[in-house]
Design a protein around this motif. Structure first.
Motif, mmCIF file in Angstrom:
data_model
loop_
_atom_site.group_PDB
_atom_site.id
_atom_site.type_symbol
_atom_site.label_atom_id
_atom_site.label_comp_id
_atom_site.label_asym_id
_atom_site.label_seq_id
_atom_site.Cartn_x
_atom_site.Cartn_y
_atom_site.Cartn_z
ATOM 1 N N GLY A 79 -2.420 28.259 -11.967
ATOM 2 C CA GLY A 79 -3.285 27.305 -12.665
ATOM 3 C C GLY A 79 -4.769 27.578 -12.461
ATOM 4 N N ASP A 80 -5.125 28.401 -11.449
ATOM 5 C CA ASP A 80 -6.545 28.692 -11.219
ATOM 6 C C ASP A 80 -7.131 29.472 -12.396
ATOM 7 N N ARG A 81 -8.343 29.031 -12.819
ATOM 8 C CA ARG A 81 -9.080 29.799 -13.845
ATOM 9 C C ARG A 81 -9.949 30.790 -13.089
ATOM 10 N N VAL A 82 -9.725 32.083 -13.319
ATOM 11 C CA VAL A 82 -10.403 33.089 -12.500
ATOM 12 C C VAL A 82 -11.041 34.188 -13.338
ATOM 13 N N VAL A 83 -12.140 34.732 -12.785
ATOM 14 C CA VAL A 83 -12.670 35.987 -13.293
ATOM 15 C C VAL A 83 -12.263 37.039 -12.259
ATOM 16 N N VAL A 84 -11.841 38.202 -12.749
ATOM 17 C CA VAL A 84 -11.321 39.243 -11.856
ATOM 18 C C VAL A 84 -12.256 40.450 -11.907
ATOM 19 N N CYS A 85 -12.611 40.947 -10.739
ATOM 20 C CA CYS A 85 -13.468 42.136 -10.660
ATOM 21 C C CYS A 85 -12.738 43.338 -11.274
ATOM 22 N N SER A 86 -13.471 44.132 -12.051
ATOM 23 C CA SER A 86 -12.868 45.306 -12.705
ATOM 24 C C SER A 86 -12.393 46.351 -11.699
ATOM 25 N N ILE A 87 -13.015 46.336 -10.520
ATOM 26 C CA ILE A 87 -12.682 47.283 -9.449
ATOM 27 C C ILE A 87 -11.659 46.608 -8.531
ATOM 28 N N ILE A 88 -10.697 47.369 -8.043
ATOM 29 C CA ILE A 88 -9.678 46.786 -7.165
ATOM 30 C C ILE A 88 -9.997 47.159 -5.714
ATOM 31 N N GLY A 89 -10.101 46.154 -4.849
ATOM 32 C CA GLY A 89 -10.417 46.407 -3.439
ATOM 33 C C GLY A 89 -9.393 45.713 -2.548
ATOM 34 N N CYS A 90 -8.963 46.405 -1.476
ATOM 35 C CA CYS A 90 -7.903 45.854 -0.616
ATOM 36 C C CYS A 90 -8.424 44.775 0.318
ATOM 37 N N GLY A 91 -9.766 44.787 0.549
ATOM 38 C CA GLY A 91 -10.365 43.768 1.415
ATOM 39 C C GLY A 91 -10.273 44.067 2.897
ATOM 40 N N ARG A 92 -9.541 45.101 3.281
ATOM 41 C CA ARG A 92 -9.282 45.316 4.712
ATOM 42 C C ARG A 92 -9.678 46.692 5.224
ATOM 43 N N CYS A 93 -9.942 47.637 4.342
ATOM 44 C CA CYS A 93 -10.288 48.983 4.824
ATOM 45 C C CYS A 93 -11.765 48.987 5.256
ATOM 46 N N TRP A 94 -12.199 50.077 5.834
ATOM 47 C CA TRP A 94 -13.573 50.179 6.350
ATOM 48 C C TRP A 94 -14.591 49.949 5.230
ATOM 49 N N HIS A 95 -14.356 50.574 4.068
ATOM 50 C CA HIS A 95 -15.340 50.434 2.986
ATOM 51 C C HIS A 95 -15.372 49.023 2.399
ATOM 52 N N CYS A 96 -14.212 48.391 2.240
ATOM 53 C CA CYS A 96 -14.212 47.001 1.752
ATOM 54 C C CYS A 96 -14.912 46.103 2.767
ATOM 55 N N GLU A 97 -14.614 46.330 4.052
ATOM 56 C CA GLU A 97 -15.241 45.481 5.079
ATOM 57 C C GLU A 97 -16.747 45.681 5.136
ATOM 58 N N HIS A 98 -17.216 46.850 4.668
ATOM 59 C CA HIS A 98 -18.660 47.087 4.619
ATOM 60 C C HIS A 98 -19.227 46.837 3.223
ATOM 61 N N ASP A 99 -18.513 46.034 2.416
ATOM 62 C CA ASP A 99 -19.001 45.613 1.098
ATOM 63 C C ASP A 99 -19.222 46.757 0.111
ATOM 64 N N MET A 100 -18.476 47.831 0.290
ATOM 65 C CA MET A 100 -18.548 48.948 -0.669
ATOM 66 C C MET A 100 -17.197 49.052 -1.367
ATOM 67 N N TRP A 101 -16.928 48.051 -2.171
ATOM 68 C CA TRP A 101 -15.584 47.841 -2.712
ATOM 69 C C TRP A 101 -15.128 48.939 -3.653
#
Ligand SMILES: NC(=O)c1ccc[n+]([C@@H]2O[C@H](COP(=O)([O-])OP(=O)(O)OC[C@H]3O[C@@H](n4cnc5c(N)ncnc54)[C@H](O)[C@@H]3O)[C@@H](O)[C@H]2O)c1
Ligand SMILES: [Zn+2]
Ligand SMILES: [Zn+2]
Length: 391
Positions: A79-101
């Motif tokens: 039911g959530d209305r969402v916008v989804v980022c075109s890039i897919i990021g796991c949120g847990r790797c070194w680069h995601c954790e350093h905001d380089m998704w």
């Protein structure tokens, strides 16, 4: 379900494909409300991006409603209305954790191609070839969104779908150009390209305090839109020498920050385009870096150039000497959307950032091939064609 598929170079078709299923526990299925064309799709269509296969569903900039979630999804529900980022990021790797998704180490399930091309693999992207994970895109009734807790953002009540749509890709891309390009209060910023990405980069520059923004293009309706909605000055590159004009308008110094939002199919009224196109055809270079060259020559000494336009490989006549001797910082990236989308939605909610004007043409998914023809060939003043899969 119905989807718009890449069938070959400059060939698209609306087809029936299987409905997406939850594959991993962090997936969600999103029912797509709106999905828009992007300049990057033109590079796929033109055959410049490798590893496209007939039947691939394209599209990566979209907004919709969550209709199913995997067992490990925590931040979203049906039911959530969402916008989804075109890039897919796991949120847990070194680069995601350093905001380089866009450099995520886990989301590209076929990392070999980008690793071989560039000496390092890049993130997965929706609808963007088998070099970027082979994910099905958003020009469809439904889409599977991996790592949905990280990549999907609830749209505030005060933001309508048509504005939120552009918080998926063009607005965060433009914001990244201004942010990582280092725009500071009082700066003069030049932006090449008055498409959605260039307009969003120009607006971001103003919001980050630029004193003047000068945008460059050739299409009068795009330039007029950039003046009206973004408040930028404009230059028509077919009528004047852009580098000389930028120097003239900045007292001989050149812009502090130059943002390139054109990409590998850049146009030019002069011999550069003929030269670059011939080399591209012969495989002697992959991309036409016409606007990048101009940005490097125009930029003030010690200034910075940020490349938002997509490039795939090797280029010729790159002004390395100018870059080095003028002390420039030259950077580029696929967008790190997860880093900016919450802020952009907030700015949209406050009315400080508007993007709905970019949607010049709205149509059903059945009209997808026509929408791309209008967008690619800039017919009828088309800046973005937006598809409504459920219309
Ligand atoms: N970095 C990212 O994450 C990211 C995200 C989205 C799009 N992009 C890329 O950004 C670029 C722009 O995307 P868009 O959707 O705005 O595309 P678009 O095709 O709508 O706009 C490109 C604009 O550049 C203009 N142009 C062409 N040659 C020019 C030149 N020499 N000087 C100035 N302007 C010129 C065109 O007239 C056009 O208006 C594309 O390369 C796209 O792939 C990158
Ligand atoms: Zn895009
Ligand atoms: Zn990651």
């Amino acid at each position: 379900m119905k989807a718009l598929c890449w069938e070959g170079v400059n060939e698209l078709a609306v087809e029936r494909v299987p409905d997406p299923q939850i594959i991993n526990a962090q997936d969600a299925i999103v029912k797509v409300s709106l999905s828009t064309t992007c300049g990057s799709d033109l590079h796929l269509l033109g055959g410049y991006v490798p590893a496209m296969r007939a039947g691939d569903v394209i599209g990566h900039e979209f907004v919709g409603e969550i209709v199913e979630v995997g067992s490990e999804v925590r931040r979203h529900q049906v039911g959530d209305r969402v916008v989804v980022c075109s890039i897919i990021g796991c949120g847990r790797c070194w680069h995601c954790e350093h905001d380089m998704w866009s450099l995520c180490e886990n989301s590209n399930t076929t990392p070999g191609i980008t690793d071989m091309l560039w000496g390092g693999d890049t993130a997965g992207i929706f609808g963007y070839s088998h070099a970027m994970g082979g994910y099905r895109g958003s020009h469809a009734e439904y889409i599977r969104v991996p790592y949905v807790d990280y990549g999907a953002f609830a749209v505030p009540h005060g933001v309508d779908d048509m504005n939120a749509l552009f918080a998926s890709d063009s607005a965060p891309t433009g914001w990244m150009g201004a942010d990582l390009g280092g725009v500071r209060p009082g700066d003069v910023v030049a932006v090449w390209g008055c498409g959605a990405v260039g307009q969003m980069a120009a607006r971001a520059s103003t919001l980050l305090g630029a004193a003047r923004v000068i945008a460059i293009d050739r299409y009068p309706e795009r330039m007029a839109m950039t003046e009206r909605h973004v408040g930028a000055e404009t230059i028509d590159y077919t009528r004047t020498d852009v580098v000389a004009e930028l120097k003239e308008r900045t007292g001989g110094r050149g812009p502090d920050v130059c943002i390139e939002a054109v990409g590998l199919e850049a146009d030019s009224p002069g011999p550069q385009k003929v030269y670059d196109k011939a080399k591209q055809r012969m495989g002697l270079e992959q991309d036409r870096p016409i606007a990048v060259r101009e940005a490097i020559y125009a930029c003030r000494k010690g200034g910075s150039v940020f490349i938002l336009g997509v490039f795939t490989g090797l280029v010729d006549k790159f002004p390395l000497g100018a870059m080095m001797n003028k002390g420039l910082t030259v950077r580029g990236a696929q967008q790190h959307g997860h880093r900016y989308i919450p802020k952009l939605l907030d700015l949209m909610d406050k009315g400080e950032l508007r993007a709905a004007h970019l949607a010049t043409h709205t149509m059903s998914l059945d009209d997808g091939p026509r929408g791309y023809d209008m967008f690619k060939n800039k017919k009828d003043g088309c800046v973005r064609a937006v598809f409504r899969p459920w219309a």
